[in-house]
Scaffold this motif. Structure first.
Motif, mmCIF file in Angstrom:
data_model
loop_
_atom_site.group_PDB
_atom_site.id
_atom_site.type_symbol
_atom_site.label_atom_id
_atom_site.label_comp_id
_atom_site.label_asym_id
_atom_site.label_seq_id
_atom_site.Cartn_x
_atom_site.Cartn_y
_atom_site.Cartn_z
ATOM 1 N N TRP A 334 0.813 -1.216 0.000
ATOM 2 C CA TRP A 334 0.000 0.000 0.000
ATOM 3 C C TRP A 334 0.848 1.268 0.000
ATOM 4 O O TRP A 334 0.525 2.241 -0.659
ATOM 5 C CB TRP A 334 -0.903 0.035 1.249
ATOM 6 N N LEU A 335 1.938 1.236 0.809
ATOM 7 C CA LEU A 335 2.658 2.489 1.068
ATOM 8 C C LEU A 335 3.851 2.742 0.146
ATOM 9 O O LEU A 335 4.143 3.888 -0.175
ATOM 10 C CB LEU A 335 3.110 2.538 2.530
ATOM 11 N N GLU A 336 4.529 1.675 -0.284
ATOM 12 C CA GLU A 336 5.711 1.929 -1.108
ATOM 13 C C GLU A 336 5.376 2.597 -2.434
ATOM 14 O O GLU A 336 6.124 3.470 -2.879
ATOM 15 C CB GLU A 336 6.554 0.660 -1.252
ATOM 16 N N PRO A 337 4.252 2.235 -3.059
ATOM 17 C CA PRO A 337 3.911 2.968 -4.292
ATOM 18 C C PRO A 337 3.760 4.472 -4.052
ATOM 19 O O PRO A 337 3.868 5.265 -4.985
ATOM 20 C CB PRO A 337 2.577 2.355 -4.718
ATOM 21 N N LEU A 338 3.510 4.836 -2.807
ATOM 22 C CA LEU A 338 3.364 6.266 -2.509
ATOM 23 C C LEU A 338 4.711 6.889 -2.130
ATOM 24 O O LEU A 338 4.777 8.041 -1.704
ATOM 25 C CB LEU A 338 2.387 6.470 -1.353
ATOM 26 N N GLY A 339 5.759 6.086 -2.244
ATOM 27 C CA GLY A 339 7.089 6.633 -1.997
ATOM 28 C C GLY A 339 7.537 6.553 -0.542
ATOM 29 O O GLY A 339 8.489 7.201 -0.141
ATOM 30 N N ILE A 340 6.847 5.758 0.270
ATOM 31 C CA ILE A 340 7.242 5.627 1.672
ATOM 32 C C ILE A 340 8.196 4.451 1.824
ATOM 33 O O ILE A 340 7.916 3.350 1.347
ATOM 34 C CB ILE A 340 6.007 5.402 2.567
ATOM 35 N N LYS A 341 9.303 4.696 2.499
ATOM 36 C CA LYS A 341 10.263 3.624 2.701
ATOM 37 C C LYS A 341 9.943 2.898 4.016
ATOM 38 O O LYS A 341 9.634 3.515 5.030
ATOM 39 C CB LYS A 341 11.672 4.218 2.746
ATOM 40 N N THR A 342 10.011 1.578 3.972
ATOM 41 C CA THR A 342 9.590 0.764 5.111
ATOM 42 C C THR A 342 10.747 -0.105 5.605
ATOM 43 O O THR A 342 11.492 -0.654 4.802
ATOM 44 C CB THR A 342 8.426 -0.152 4.673
#
Ligand code: ADP
Ligand code: MG
Length: 719
Positions: A334-342
């Motif tokens: 969900w979040l990586e496509p938005l550019g968030i690094k996990t």
């Protein structure tokens, strides 16, 4: 003998003293509040002629005969004559000193149960003492005790504590009207009475705690609980947290738009509640509760998005590695496509990978950190943690929650603090830059999630310090899970049913009970079932997952099942929490009678996650001695009757008591001793109303009340 004050300093403790401490009986007031379990009536002497068969009585008479019988069982037989009749006292074990005390001609008092008997009246192993001295005028208390703590010692200790304890009332008499309590039943009178009730008291009212003295104590206890919660809530309001307002990145909206589904109304509502909290400069302390499958993870992701958008880090902690990994994958997608690094942290991680992750976290490059308990280890340094999310929070202890909260240290956020303290409406409580080293000044927001809903009465009491958000609807398109109780003898029919499901391309869980005392037994149970199913289902891939497997193996098995390559998964309860495999449509629970109600509910929640009709089969065994107990029967019945997690929780509270919900087992603290949340609802409501008034108008009394009742535990409860 004089009893040493319970709170005497540093001399080494004797055995019984240690036992007292173990029971939490440290201060005088602790002793005074240690109430009897039951009473014995030693105030009267009953004439033997008047004693009825089966009655417990105290008799007094002269020893007419005393002999040791050697034939058969060695025993001491004493004939006691009270003038109205005789009675045989029978002892199967005895010391010479006792034999001496029971010598012919001695006058003694004995207390025990009278048996009519073929050979005349008898008492087995009565308590006895030399006659003479006054009879007590009150009932004799029998206290809950522990090994190495003789009743007589405990009784003296309690008596001493009661005499010394400061028992002046903290509750104003006018506040008692509302619950119909006479002011004469003040704390001192109530305690004195309960330790030494008059012999004419209704024993039933003492036993069911409906006596006014009991009511008074329950009211006091609940008030202490409410006060401490409220104090904690107010203390929290003085702490600071970063105010997280949606930032320029619009991540929250981006995520919503990218989701393959629309939020349910309930999800939407709880998101609003959380968003509101996060925007405030005081730490959120919120419990998100929602039934299994209600979609809490996406709510967590949306909260994380707000936090990261505002330039801060978010951590999500899950109780098991499998669950953490599942979250991780979902959140990444969900979040990586938005550019968030996990970043990702677990105990089983390779050193190199872990080092990389720690660097990502420390530099702040990783916006989101997902993991198990590994997240709270000392080595983990966040750059700027502002939101901590705990999944299945009841699986964590208080200490772990505290550790997570302390991860946001003033050091790491010092630069931002002037901004925080400038925010309107926030009371300044001293500047962290004075270097007092207090980590409590600034804390991350805390979001706890649970699928074990907390019944309302509980939420009102212990969690008065907690804001609660509830997801009370399931996403659309779910078909309810049909629950069937099936006798274990009909296992073959269940296997036939599995075949049908498999032909339709579905997957199946088969859960074996965890036998706490023995992991080995556990394993045998699961492996046997695994072998049996493998043999019965030729050509089908049947996997095995149990608690003793290395994590890597567990993950490999889980990956096969999640991807659909494995059709049947036999498992101990490791799948209990959170696993999400929508294609699984049948859940078989073996020895369902051994599981707790909320556990069963959690397990059932693993199916019915997709659109296919799903079922849960509760296999129970009534073989040989294992006749189904009444509570087990009630649990299984509840499962068949309802799917509502709240109703399940309510029934669970009825049969189990509140301890389990509160994680009392982890903390080791028994929280309510006298009041019963299931029945004392009126007293609870009263305490809830009175607490804020008392805290505002009589803060000194309020603090005294809390200390008296909770003492050292008070701080613990606030955590
Ligand atoms: P739980 O509350 O038990 O943690 P999850 O967050 O695992 O539940 O969600 C269960 C499943 O429902 C997941 O597959 C999730 O993606 C899906 N889901 C969540 N919200 C919705 C929704 N609003 N509409 C459809 N599916 C949803
Ligand atoms: Mg979940």
């Amino acid at each position: 003998m004089t009893f040493p004050p319970a709170n005497a300093p540093a001399k080494p403790l004797s055995g019984p003293q240690k036992a007292l401490h173990k029971l939490g009986l440290v201060r005088d007031i602790d002793l005074a509040l240690h109430l009897p379990l039951r009473y014995e009536d030693e105030t009267r002497i009953t004439r033997l002629r008047d004693a009825r068969d089966g009655e417990t009585v105290q008799i007094e008479g002269v020893v007419a005969a005393c002999e040791v019988k050697l034939a058969g069982h060695r025993q001491l037989l004493v004939t006691l004559d009270d003038g109205s009749d005789t009675c045989t006292l029978r002892f199967f074990s005895f010391y010479p000193s006792q034999q001496k005390a029971l010598a012919v001609g001695n006058r003694i008092r004995a207390r025990g149960e009278i048996r009519g008997g073929f050979l005349g009246r008898q008492m087995m192993h009565p308590a006895f003492q030399a006659a003479g001295g006054d009879l007590p005028t009150t009932l004799t208390p029998i206290y809950p005790t522990a090994a190495a703590l003789p009743q007589a010692y405990l009784r003296r200790a309690v008596q001493g504590g009661l005499a010394r304890a400061e028992l002046a009332d903290t509750i104003a008499p006018e506040n008692l009207d509302e619950i119909g309590l006479q002011p004469s039943w003040n704390l001192h009178a109530s305690l004195s009475f309960l330790h030494h009730p008059a012999p004419d008291v209704s024993l039933a009212m003492l036993a069911d705690h409906s006596h006014p003295a009991w009511q008074r104590l329950k009211a006091e206890e609940l008030l202490a609980q409410q006060l401490s919660q409220l104090q904690a809530k107010r203390a929290r309001a003085r702490l600071r947290a970063p105010a997280l307002r949606p930032g320029t990145g619009n991540l929250n909206h981006g995520l919503r738009a990218a989701l393959p589904f629309a939020l349910t109304a309930a999800q939407h509502r709880v998101c609003m509640e959380i968003t509101h909290d996060l925007a405030r400069p005081i730490p959120m302390h919120r419990l998100l509760q929602g039934d299994v499958g209600s979609g809490k993870t996406v709510v967590a992701a949306l909260a994380a998005a707000i936090c990261i958008d505002a330039g801060w880090q978010c951590a999500l902690m899950a109780p098991t590695e499998i669950l953490a990994e599942q979250h991780f994958r979902k959140l990444i997608s969900w979040l990586e496509p938005l550019g968030i690094k996990t970043a990702w942290l677990t105990g089983s991680q390779k050193t190199k990978e872990r080092r990389e992750m720690l660097a990502l976290i420390a530099s702040g490059e990783a916006g989101l950190v997902v993991g198990t308990h590994a997240v709270i280890q000392d080595k983990v340094q966040f750059k700027n943690l502002a939101l901590a999310i705990i999944d299945e929070q009841h699986r964590f202890g208080v200490a772990q929650r505290l550790a997570l909260r302390s991860k946001l240290t003033p050091d790491t956020v010092r630069a931002e603090l002037p901004v925080l303290s400038a925010v309107e409406g926030v009371e300044a409580v001293g500047s962290p830059s004075t270097g007092s080293g207090r980590t409590a000044m600034v804390e991350p927001h805390l979001l706890m999630m649970t699928a074990t809903p907390i019944p309302r009465t509980l939420a009102m009491s212990y969690y008065a310090d907690l804001d609660v958000s509830t997801i009370d609807e399931l996403p659309p398109g779910r078909t309810p899970v049909v629950t069937k109780l099936v006798n274990d003898a009909r296992r073959d029919e269940v296997i036939a049913r599995i075949r049908v499901q498999l032909n339709e391309g579905r997957q199946i869980y088969w859960v074996c009970p965890l036998i706490e005392e023995s992991e080995a037994l556990d394993l045998r149970n699961a492996t046997e079932t695994h072998a049996h199913l493998s043999a019965a289902l030729q050509g089908v891939r049947v996997g095995l997952l149990h608690s003793r497997m290395p994590v890597a193996e567990k993950k490999a098995v889980m990956a096969l099942f999640t991807s659909g390559q494995m059709a049947v998964l036999v498992s101990t309860t490791v799948i209990e929490v959170g696993v999400d495999v929508p294609n699984a449509s049948l859940m078989v629970i073996e020895h369902a009678e051994r599981f707790g109600l909320s556990q069963l509910h959690q397990l059932r929640g693993r199916v019915g996650r997709g659109a296919a009709a799903s079922a849960c089969v509760l296999l129970y065994s009534t073989g040989d001695a294992a006749r189904l107990g009444e509570t087990a029967r009630a649990r299984l019945k509840a499962m068949a009757e309802t799917h509502d997690g709240f109703e399940i929780a309510r029934r669970d509270l009825e049969t189990r008591g509140p301890g389990e919900f509160l994680g009392a087992r982890q903390s080791g603290a028994a929280l309510l001793r006298f009041a019963d949340l299931a029945t004392d609802t009126a007293l609870l409501a009263w305490a809830r109303r009175l607490a804020p008034l008392m805290l505002d108008q009589h803060p000194v009394q309020a603090e005294k009340h809390v200390q008296r009742w909770l003492g050292v535990k008070a701080d613990y409860l606030k955590a």
